[in-house]
Motif scaffolding. Structure first.
Motif, PDB file in Angstrom:
ATOM      1  N   ALA A 142       6.067  17.304  25.355  1.00  0.00           N
ATOM      2  CA  ALA A 142       5.461  16.962  24.051  1.00  0.00           C
ATOM      3  C   ALA A 142       5.304  15.640  23.661  1.00  0.00           C
ATOM      4  O   ALA A 142       4.591  14.746  23.281  1.00  0.00           O
ATOM      5  N   ASP A 143       6.290  14.907  24.172  1.00  0.00           N
ATOM      6  CA  ASP A 143       6.590  13.334  23.916  1.00  0.00           C
ATOM      7  C   ASP A 143       5.372  12.554  24.890  1.00  0.00           C
ATOM      8  O   ASP A 143       4.698  11.537  24.120  1.00  0.00           O
ATOM      9  N   ILE A 144       5.128  13.096  25.830  1.00  0.00           N
ATOM     10  CA  ILE A 144       3.908  12.415  26.461  1.00  0.00           C
ATOM     11  C   ILE A 144       2.510  12.541  25.852  1.00  0.00           C
ATOM     12  O   ILE A 144       1.597  11.761  25.561  1.00  0.00           O
ATOM     13  N   HIS A 145       2.360  14.007  25.337  1.00  0.00           N
ATOM     14  CA  HIS A 145       1.055  14.149  24.414  1.00  0.00           C
ATOM     15  C   HIS A 145       1.125  13.368  23.160  1.00  0.00           C
ATOM     16  O   HIS A 145       0.222  12.871  22.749  1.00  0.00           O
ATOM     17  N   LEU A 146       2.204  13.090  22.671  1.00  0.00           N
ATOM     18  CA  LEU A 146       2.221  12.211  21.579  1.00  0.00           C
ATOM     19  C   LEU A 146       1.905  10.873  21.805  1.00  0.00           C
ATOM     20  O   LEU A 146       1.169  10.317  20.976  1.00  0.00           O
ATOM     21  N   ILE A 147       2.490  10.251  22.756  1.00  0.00           N
ATOM     22  CA  ILE A 147       2.140   9.144  23.026  1.00  0.00           C
ATOM     23  C   ILE A 147       0.676   8.923  23.435  1.00  0.00           C
ATOM     24  O   ILE A 147      -0.261   8.084  22.830  1.00  0.00           O
ATOM     25  N   ALA A 148      -0.042   9.904  24.304  1.00  0.00           N
ATOM     26  CA  ALA A 148      -1.431   9.982  24.462  1.00  0.00           C
ATOM     27  C   ALA A 148      -2.315  10.075  23.040  1.00  0.00           C
ATOM     28  O   ALA A 148      -3.428   9.506  22.999  1.00  0.00           O
ATOM     29  N   ALA A 149      -1.833  10.904  22.385  1.00  0.00           N
ATOM     30  CA  ALA A 149      -2.520  11.289  20.875  1.00  0.00           C
ATOM     31  C   ALA A 149      -2.539   9.879  20.280  1.00  0.00           C
ATOM     32  O   ALA A 149      -3.867   9.252  19.835  1.00  0.00           O
ATOM     33  N   ARG A 150      -1.361   8.936  20.212  1.00  0.00           N
ATOM     34  CA  ARG A 150      -1.547   7.931  19.450  1.00  0.00           C
ATOM     35  C   ARG A 150      -2.468   6.772  20.129  1.00  0.00           C
ATOM     36  O   ARG A 150      -3.152   6.047  19.521  1.00  0.00           O
ATOM     37  N   LEU A 151      -2.262   6.805  21.334  1.00  0.00           N
ATOM     38  CA  LEU A 151      -3.056   5.841  22.281  1.00  0.00           C
ATOM     39  C   LEU A 151      -4.718   6.114  21.759  1.00  0.00           C
ATOM     40  O   LEU A 151      -5.287   5.033  21.704  1.00  0.00           O
ATOM     41  N   SER A 152      -4.996   7.452  22.184  1.00  0.00           N
ATOM     42  CA  SER A 152      -6.368   7.691  21.853  1.00  0.00           C
ATOM     43  C   SER A 152      -6.864   7.335  20.429  1.00  0.00           C
ATOM     44  O   SER A 152      -8.093   6.954  20.321  1.00  0.00           O
ATOM     45  N   GLN A 153      -5.869   7.579  19.557  1.00  0.00           N
ATOM     46  CA  GLN A 153      -6.291   7.441  18.059  1.00  0.00           C
ATOM     47  C   GLN A 153      -6.601   5.702  17.897  1.00  0.00           C
ATOM     48  O   GLN A 153      -7.479   5.583  17.294  1.00  0.00           O
ATOM     49  N   LEU A 154      -5.776   4.960  18.448  1.00  0.00           N
ATOM     50  CA  LEU A 154      -5.796   3.538  18.464  1.00  0.00           C
ATOM     51  C   LEU A 154      -7.395   3.085  19.143  1.00  0.00           C
ATOM     52  O   LEU A 154      -7.736   2.096  18.766  1.00  0.00           O
ATOM     53  N   GLN A 155      -7.780   3.936  20.212  1.00  0.00           N
ATOM     54  CA  GLN A 155      -8.664   3.783  21.104  1.00  0.00           C
ATOM     55  C   GLN A 155     -10.085   4.365  20.227  1.00  0.00           C
ATOM     56  O   GLN A 155     -11.080   4.294  20.715  1.00  0.00           O
ATOM     57  N   LEU A 156      -9.946   5.031  19.019  1.00  0.00           N
ATOM     58  CA  LEU A 156     -10.874   5.438  18.189  1.00  0.00           C
ATOM     59  C   LEU A 156     -11.725   6.686  19.143  1.00  0.00           C
ATOM     60  O   LEU A 156     -12.680   7.072  18.869  1.00  0.00           O
ATOM     61  N   ARG A 157     -10.796   7.378  19.964  1.00  0.00           N
ATOM     62  CA  ARG A 157     -11.259   8.707  20.528  1.00  0.00           C
ATOM     63  C   ARG A 157     -10.744   9.602  19.972  1.00  0.00           C
ATOM     64  O   ARG A 157      -9.692  10.269  20.285  1.00  0.00           O
ATOM     65  N   TYR A 158     -11.293  10.093  18.817  1.00  0.00           N
ATOM     66  CA  TYR A 158     -10.621  10.966  17.907  1.00  0.00           C
ATOM     67  C   TYR A 158     -10.399  12.227  18.369  1.00  0.00           C
ATOM     68  O   TYR A 158      -9.412  13.004  18.085  1.00  0.00           O
ATOM     69  N   ASP A 159     -11.269  12.596  18.760  1.00  0.00           N
ATOM     70  CA  ASP A 159     -11.567  14.070  19.611  1.00  0.00           C
ATOM     71  C   ASP A 159     -10.223  14.487  20.422  1.00  0.00           C
ATOM     72  O   ASP A 159      -9.366  15.272  20.379  1.00  0.00           O
ATOM     73  N   VAL A 160     -10.108  13.452  21.432  1.00  0.00           N
ATOM     74  CA  VAL A 160      -8.891  13.574  22.387  1.00  0.00           C
ATOM     75  C   VAL A 160      -7.595  13.313  21.533  1.00  0.00           C
ATOM     76  O   VAL A 160      -6.559  14.293  21.969  1.00  0.00           O
ATOM     77  N   ALA A 161      -7.603  12.497  20.811  1.00  0.00           N
ATOM     78  CA  ALA A 161      -6.488  12.398  20.032  1.00  0.00           C
ATOM     79  C   ALA A 161      -5.981  13.606  19.341  1.00  0.00           C
ATOM     80  O   ALA A 161      -4.735  13.974  19.250  1.00  0.00           O
TER      81      ALA A 161
END
Lengths: 297, 336
Positions: A142-161
């Motif tokens: 889960a922690d890896i998905h969480l980091i990936a989610a936050r990363l995608s959010q900051l990159q404005l890739r909302y669907d992935v996030a």
């Protein structure tokens, strides 16, 4: 020939039998590394950075003495995360690179992915070019998905996030760490909804964060949720209550940035209501917080 | 008559010699004493301004590398309320002191006299000038040390409350653990029971160490708060002992109850580790304390591992042997 076949079959059976047995001897360095890591991570949760650093450095030494790449990569990752959390980005980046290097060399896929996404998140926050991963498979922790989610959010890739946050919420574990990850995922979804001007969803998510934080004991996330909900709600009395509650938590946590953000919002509210006495009081408090922030730097 | 004159003049000579030799010896003694105490040595004066004159007095020795090189000459309270202290130092040491030298007050030993000490400063800089104003540095006092100990005491108090809840949970007669113990009488004697004995022995050892730790703190007359906290902690751990002995006699506690105890013990060991780190950082002059607490932690950790592997919980190997160590939670910063 028959005897040879029987002998070969017996050897194979013996091999199968022995492969299932555990090594009865424990490596003391491995045990020590796990113990120190566990204590170091606990100290990190309490934001005792110096204590955590000392424990995690000793965990790294123990991992190196155990000569176990899995433990070495984990120890470097923990140190990297510690330095980033404590604000020493340079040291954090160097440690995360070491973690990624060891994991790559020994083909430790999960550890490599963990270090890689953490590095990408660091680069993204610094405004540097950062790796943009697609949605990760569900086999990662889960922690890896969480980091990936936050990363995608900051990159404005909302669907992935959003998909990554959902993967965190689908985790079936119910221990405290898993619950904390879920609260962070709800907070991430709240911020995501706010970014997309979906205020209703953002309110629902912040309410979830507040309730879950109360159950598990996550005061900083609770304060973030109160601060965000104050931005979203219209009722001024409730807005002020939320901000006062958030300010009290940030004060207790000695979180100067949080105090500053909340005081700015309270000042905005006082200015809107024409309450100049309150405005002046808040300005004085903000000045004091600012002085502490400068002193800390 | 002439004979009488000779006797008188001889006596006068003898008295004269006696006086001359006496005065000469006196002068010699004075000369040696003054040379030793640098009365006639060339002096120079330098100043410093401490926040308070509380630790100083006129005539107080000034030392450099442990050698007396002068004394405090004058203490003044200036018009603007600042303290100014003049030091009279022997000129032949001037070349050893450089322009960024600082002044500080140290103690000769733990209970010795307070001495003013001047540091050498940067050797690459020129020697200090007559009339120079030096910086003043406060060295950590026992009071400051105790103030620094406050976080450690705070941690001990947190630890104490955690322990109190643990003991309460274990000793509640209507609690899950007690009910489980009284309800289950399936004694499985002889099945790895030796491990339980080892566990109880280790717990006893832990209690002894904690008691020693608390007593040592008390003997040092330092951090009474921490000492009393640890004493209470010891008392609480005494409460755990009958529980573990009951487990030994009755056996068969359910997996979830014992696992809950393990979680509590694990939490306790983490808290202790943090307290020990504080102590080792803040009280280097209290030898043995950190080592004692470290030993305690290690024993508790061993206890946890033995419990995890004991027949009581039907366990085989502890959870600690699985996986690759704890992983830190990610640094996300979800601030709105």
């Amino acid at each position: 020939m028959k005897q040879l076949v029987v002998l070969a079959a017996m050897l194979m059976l013996a091999a199968c039998g022995s492969s299932g047995q555990k090594n009865p001897v424990e490596n003391p360095y491995t045990e020590r590394m796990k113990e120190l890591s566990s204590n170091g991570v606990a100290a990190m949760q309490r934001e005792r950075w110096l204590v955590a650093e000392r424990l995690l450095e000793r965990a790294l030494q123990a991992a190196q003495l155990a000569n176990d790449p899995d433990l070495i990569a984990t120890a470097w990752y923990n140190l990297g995360t510690l330095h980033v959390s404590a604000g020493d980005v340079q040291k954090g980046e160097a440690a995360l690179k070491r973690a990624s290097g060891v994991a790559q060399r020994h083909r430790l896929e999960i550890l490599n992915m963990r270090a890689k996404v953490a590095l990408a998140l660091l680069h993204q926050r610094q405004g540097r070019e950062a790796w943009q991963p697609d949605v990760l498979g569900s086999g990662y922790p889960a922690d890896i998905h969480l980091i990936a989610a936050r990363l995608s959010q900051l990159q404005l890739r909302y669907d992935v996030a959003r998909q990554e946050y959902d993967l965190v919420l689908r985790n079936s574990e119910v221990d405290r760490a898993a619950m904390l990850y879920k609260i962070e995922a709800h907070m991430g979804l709240a911020l995501l909804a706010e970014q997309q001007l979906d205020h209703e969803t953002a309110k629902q998510e912040t309410a979830l964060v507040s309730n879950m934080s109360r159950d598990v004991g996550a005061p900083r996330l609770a304060a973030h949720a109160l601060l965000l909900s104050a931005k979203l709600i219209q009722d001024e009395a409730q807005k002020r209550d939320n901000l006062q509650d958030a300010l009290a938590i940030y004060r207790a946590l000695e979180d100067l940035q949080g105090q500053s953000d909340t005081l700015h919002q309270l000042m905005h509210l006082a200015e809107h209501n024409g309450d100049h006495i309150e405005l002046q009081r808040l300005q004085e408090e903000l000045d004091q917080v600012g002085e502490h922030m400068v002193a800390d730097q | 008559m002439v004979e009488r004159d000779d006797v008188v003049s001889s006596m006068r000579r003898q008295v004269g010699w006696f006086v001359i030799l006496g005065v000469g010896a006196l002068v010699l003694v004075l000369l040696v004493a003054s040379m030793r105490s640098n009365v006639f040595a060339k002096k120079f004066y330098i100043f410093f301004s401490p926040p308070s004159a509380a630790s100083f007095y006129e005539g107080q020795p000034v030392k450099f590398q442990g050698f007396a090189i002068g004394r405090v000459d004058q203490i003044e309270l200036q018009e603007e309320g600042k303290v100014r202290i003049t030091m009279e130092l022997i000129d032949r040491y001037r070349n050893m002191l450089h322009q960024d030298a600082i002044v500080r007050v140290t103690k000769e030993g733990l209970i010795g006299e307070q001495v003013v000490e001047v540091t050498a400063g940067d050797e690459n800089k020129p020697a200090i000038n007559d009339g120079a104003l030096l910086g003043y540095e406060t060295e950590a006092s026992l009071d400051q040390l105790l103030a620094d100990l406050k976080p450690a005491v705070g941690n001990a108090n947190v630890l104490l409350s955690e322990l109190a809840s643990l003991a309460k949970w274990m000793n509640d007669p209507k609690g899950d653990v007690r009910l489980a113990l009284s309800g289950v009488r399936e004694v499985t004697q002889g099945v790895r029971g030796d491990r339980l004995e080892v566990m109880i022995e280790q717990l006893t050892g832990t209690l002894v160490h904690l008691q020693k730790f608390a007593e040592e703190l008390n003997q040092q007359q330092v951090a009474h708060g921490l000492s009393s906290s640890l004493k209470e902690m010891t008392a609480i751990l005494h409460d755990i002992r009958p529980f573990s002995e009951a487990m030994g006699k009755e056996g068969g506690a359910t997996v979830e109850h014992v696992n809950a105890m393990l979680r509590n013990l694990d939490m306790l060991s983490k808290s202790l580790d943090i307290v020990a780190s504080d102590l080792s950082e803040l009280t280097p002059e209290l030898p043995g304390l950190a080592r004692e607490s470290r030993t305690t932690i290690e024993e508790i950790n061993r206890l946890v591992k033995n419990l995890q592997g004991s027949w009581l919980i039907g366990g085989d190997k502890g959870q600690g042997s699985k996986g690759g160590g704890a992983v830190a939670a990610p640094a996300l910063d979800l601030r709105p």
